[in-house]
Enzyme design. Structure first.
Site, short mmCIF file in Angstrom:
data_model
loop_
_atom_site.label_atom_id
_atom_site.label_comp_id
_atom_site.label_asym_id
_atom_site.label_seq_id
_atom_site.Cartn_x
_atom_site.Cartn_y
_atom_site.Cartn_z
N TRP A 166 0.81 -1.22 0.00
CA TRP A 166 0.00 0.00 0.00
C TRP A 166 0.84 1.27 0.00
CZ3 TRP A 166 1.81 2.52 4.10
CH2 TRP A 166 2.29 1.77 5.16
N ASN A 167 2.16 1.19 0.28
CA ASN A 167 2.89 2.45 0.49
C ASN A 167 3.14 3.23 -0.80
OD1 ASN A 167 4.80 0.53 -0.28
ND2 ASN A 167 6.41 1.36 1.03
N PRO A 191 -3.36 -6.23 -5.46
CA PRO A 191 -2.88 -5.05 -4.70
C PRO A 191 -3.19 -5.22 -3.22
CG PRO A 191 -4.98 -4.55 -5.74
CD PRO A 191 -4.65 -5.97 -6.14
N ALA A 192 -2.61 -4.36 -2.41
CA ALA A 192 -2.90 -4.38 -0.97
C ALA A 192 -4.37 -4.02 -0.75
CB ALA A 192 -2.00 -3.38 -0.26
N GLY A 243 6.62 -6.39 0.08
CA GLY A 243 5.86 -6.24 1.32
C GLY A 243 6.68 -6.63 2.52
N GLU A 265 10.83 -8.30 -2.40
CA GLU A 265 11.43 -7.02 -2.00
C GLU A 265 10.84 -6.72 -0.63
OE1 GLU A 265 11.97 -3.61 -0.95
OE2 GLU A 265 10.80 -2.83 -2.63
N LEU A 266 11.69 -6.77 0.40
CA LEU A 266 11.19 -6.71 1.78
C LEU A 266 11.66 -5.41 2.45
CD1 LEU A 266 11.95 -10.46 2.49
CD2 LEU A 266 9.84 -9.47 1.64
N CYS A 299 10.41 1.56 2.35
CA CYS A 299 11.40 0.55 2.79
C CYS A 299 12.82 1.11 2.72
CB CYS A 299 11.26 -0.72 1.98
SG CYS A 299 11.24 -0.42 0.22
N GLU A 398 12.38 -1.76 11.47
CA GLU A 398 11.91 -0.74 10.52
C GLU A 398 10.76 0.02 11.18
OE1 GLU A 398 10.07 -2.40 6.98
OE2 GLU A 398 11.22 -0.98 5.79
N GLU A 475 14.37 -4.93 -9.20
CA GLU A 475 13.32 -4.32 -10.00
C GLU A 475 13.85 -3.04 -10.62
OE1 GLU A 475 9.98 -4.23 -7.04
OE2 GLU A 475 9.18 -5.71 -8.43
P1 ADP Z 1 2.28 -4.66 5.34
O1 ADP Z 1 2.48 -5.28 6.68
O2 ADP Z 1 3.21 -3.56 5.05
O3 ADP Z 1 0.85 -4.34 5.01
P2 ADP Z 1 2.12 -7.11 3.90
O4 ADP Z 1 3.27 -8.01 3.61
O5 ADP Z 1 1.08 -7.60 4.85
O6 ADP Z 1 2.76 -5.74 4.32
O7 ADP Z 1 1.39 -6.72 2.54
C1 ADP Z 1 2.00 -6.66 1.28
C2 ADP Z 1 1.12 -7.38 0.29
O8 ADP Z 1 1.06 -8.76 0.67
C3 ADP Z 1 -0.32 -6.89 0.25
O9 ADP Z 1 -0.81 -6.97 -1.07
C4 ADP Z 1 -1.02 -7.88 1.14
O10 ADP Z 1 -2.40 -7.98 0.87
C5 ADP Z 1 -0.30 -9.15 0.73
N1 ADP Z 1 -0.46 -10.26 1.68
C6 ADP Z 1 -0.61 -10.22 3.01
N2 ADP Z 1 -0.77 -11.46 3.52
C7 ADP Z 1 -0.71 -12.33 2.47
C8 ADP Z 1 -0.82 -13.74 2.30
N3 ADP Z 1 -1.01 -14.54 3.34
N4 ADP Z 1 -0.71 -14.25 1.04
C9 ADP Z 1 -0.50 -13.47 -0.01
N5 ADP Z 1 -0.41 -12.12 0.06
C10 ADP Z 1 -0.52 -11.56 1.28
#
Ligand code: ADP
Length: 494
Positions: A166-167, A191-192, A243, A265-266, A299, A398, A475
């Site tokens: 989402w960022n 997407p988020a 994420g 990409e973490l 990040c 972070e 990327e």
């Molecule tokens: P944040 O904690 O910054 O929101 P996330 O890793 O939870 O980061 O989110 C990044 C992306 O990963 C988003 O699109 C989110 O919906 C997705 N996501 C979260 N949980 C899962 C999961 N179990 N499987 C697949 N995608 C996921």
């Protein structure tokens, strides 16, 4: 379908937000669903912006099947032919940048000007990769006999799942879509859940740009349900994720079990190192952009500020003056520098880091007070702390918010030891006027990216990515394209 935005206390009533549907599969927009609605909230006040029909497992599977069905024809097009809709999509994004920026600010909170630049930055990936794929070259290697040639070529992989955060809801999606599609893959994007509208707007653009049905599909829904369906689908050959470390680790494990390629990409805990010989005004200027843009929710946002002893007093004075002048407020308000954080849990984390820093002996240099006239469950005053204990959370985790710890160091080895004492290795920053030191320090930093006298990494032509716990894969640039290509070698004998 037209989705009504709720009235806004400060701004009057926002225009009705028209989006074509909640998900886009095989060239069709989904406008109703058996699944629960996906609610999108304005981070500035928590008001409901829209509710969308959400995609569940069945629709995600349909999206994967649509992408698999579209793959033979799309991958068989020439690179130049695939470039046509991608270039058109770039043009449309530029034309619609204002509209997309407003949508992004409403669902994500960042200041409008930042949202607009992000749309334009993301659009650039489409243009760059539409061209770069035409230069994607293989090699011919001499064989062992007179009639033998070994030809190494790059080919697309198949269906790619793109899972984005989402960022930077626009740029992170386009940075995956552009190289994946240019290379000849087909895509299912997720997407988020906080920011589906920016993705929907991008998919409207792809449709209008003439991208054939099924080549790019969008599913907006519950992350676990959609994620499980994507991980379980045998046709998905590659999962490209940006994420959290926690979800990235889970996807890597699931991908390994199914022999899927997974690029991740973490997060990062970026050090920002200022040597005494640096241009201090420049360092402060760049730090403001790197740390406080997007309210620190990046990040590569500096998480630790390391300043050499001799420069500390002057640097601190300049920094505090600038930090104290930042305007916190709604992203849609003129003059806002720092918007709300994405949700109250994000504010809670920054508060926890501040409380922990102060409990361990830290003191506030700037900020540290609740945001005047704003909801302190949503906004956080830009803050600088110092004298923080070595094991403080703010130095190890972070923070993802506008809180910065300032530490002093004596010399180069001390700065390097502090900066490298981390499991993360995404971005690092160095400010110095000494060219010898630039090379010594930059090369010794255990980070995937180092900016010297600068503070940005998001260039379309450069390989963004980290080492250690910050991820795997790049990327942007040529390396970003290669992530979406498989090698094939031909042993040809005549
Ligand atoms: P944040 O904690 O910054 O929101 P996330 O890793 O939870 O980061 O989110 C990044 C992306 O990963 C988003 O699109 C989110 O919906 C997705 N996501 C979260 N949980 C899962 C999961 N179990 N499987 C697949 N995608 C996921």
């Amino acid at each position: 379908m037209t989705i009504t935005s709720r009235p806004d206390a400060d701004q009057g009533t926002f225009e009705r937000l028209a989006v074509r549907g909640g998900s886009y599969v095989a060239g069709q927009w989904l406008t109703s669903s058996e699944e629960p609605l996906l609610a999108v909230h304005d981070p500035a006040d928590g008001q409901l912006v829209t509710e969308l029909p959400s995609a569940g497992a069945a629709l995600t599977t349909a999206a994967v099947e649509a992408a698999a069905a579209a793959y033979p024809a799309w991958s068989a097009l020439s690179a130049a032919e695939r470039g046509v809709p991608l270039r058109r999509a770039h043009e449309l994004l530029v034309e619609r940048a204002d509209e997309l920026a407003l949508v992004m600010t409403r669902e994500q909170g960042k200041p409008l000007a930042e949202a607009r630049s992000e749309v334009l930055w993301g659009a650039e990936y489409l243009l760059w990769y539409a061209e770069e794929i035409r230069r994607s070259q293989g090699v011919t290697v001499p064989g062992d006999g007179p009639g033998q040639r070994i030809e190494v070529r790059r080919r697309p992989r198949g269906v790619v799942a793109c899972i984005t955060p989402w960022n930077f809801p626009s740029a992170m999606l386009l940075r995956k879509l552009a190289p994946a599609l240019a290379a000849g893959n087909t895509v299912v994007a997720k997407p988020a859940e906080q920011t589906p509208l920016s993705a929907i707007k991008i998919f409207e653009v792809l449709e209008d740009a003439g991208l054939p049905a099924g080549v790019a599909n969008l599913v907006c829904g519950d992350p676990v349900v959609v994620g499980d369906a994507l991980c379980g689908a045998p046709q998905v050959r590659h999962i490209s994720f940006t994420g959290s470390t926690e979800v990235g680790r889970m996807l890597l494990a699931r991908g390994a079990a199914q022999l899927k390629k997974v690029t991740v990409e973490l997060g990062g805990v970026a050090p920002f190192i200022v040597f005494a010989d640096a241009d201090l005004e420049l360092a402060v200027e760049r730090l403001m952009a790197a740390k406080y843009a997007n309210a620190g929710q990046s990040c590569v946002a500096p998480n630790r500020l390391l300043v050499q002893d001799e420069a500390a007093a002057e640097f601190t004075e300049r920094l505090c003056a600038r930090v104290s002048s930042l305007q916190v407020g709604r992203g849609t308000n003129e003059g806002t520098d720092v918007g709300p954080l994405i949700e109250s849990a994000a504010v809670d984390k920054v508060r926890r880091h501040l409380a922990d820093a102060l409990a361990g002996g830290g003191r506030v240099l700037a900020g540290g007070t609740p945001p005047a006239g704003l909801d302190e469950g949503r906004f956080f005053t830009p803050t600088v702390v110092t004298d923080v204990a070595r094991d403080a959370l703010v130095l190890r985790e972070e923070t993802f918010g506008p809180l910065l710890p300032l530490e002093q160091f004596t010399d180069e080895p001390a700065a390097l030891a502090a900066a490298n004492a981390s499991d993360s290795g995404l971005g690092a920053y160095v400010f110095t006027r000494d060219l010898g030191r630039t090379h010594r320090v930059a090369e010794a930093l255990e980070y995937g990216m180092v900016a010297v006298n600068d503070a940005s990494f998001g260039y379309v032509q450069a390989p963004f990515g980290g080492i250690k716990h910050s991820g795997d894969g790049r990327e942007g640039g040529q390396d970003g394209l290669r992530e979406y290509q498989d090698l094939q070698y031909l042993n040809i004998n005549f």
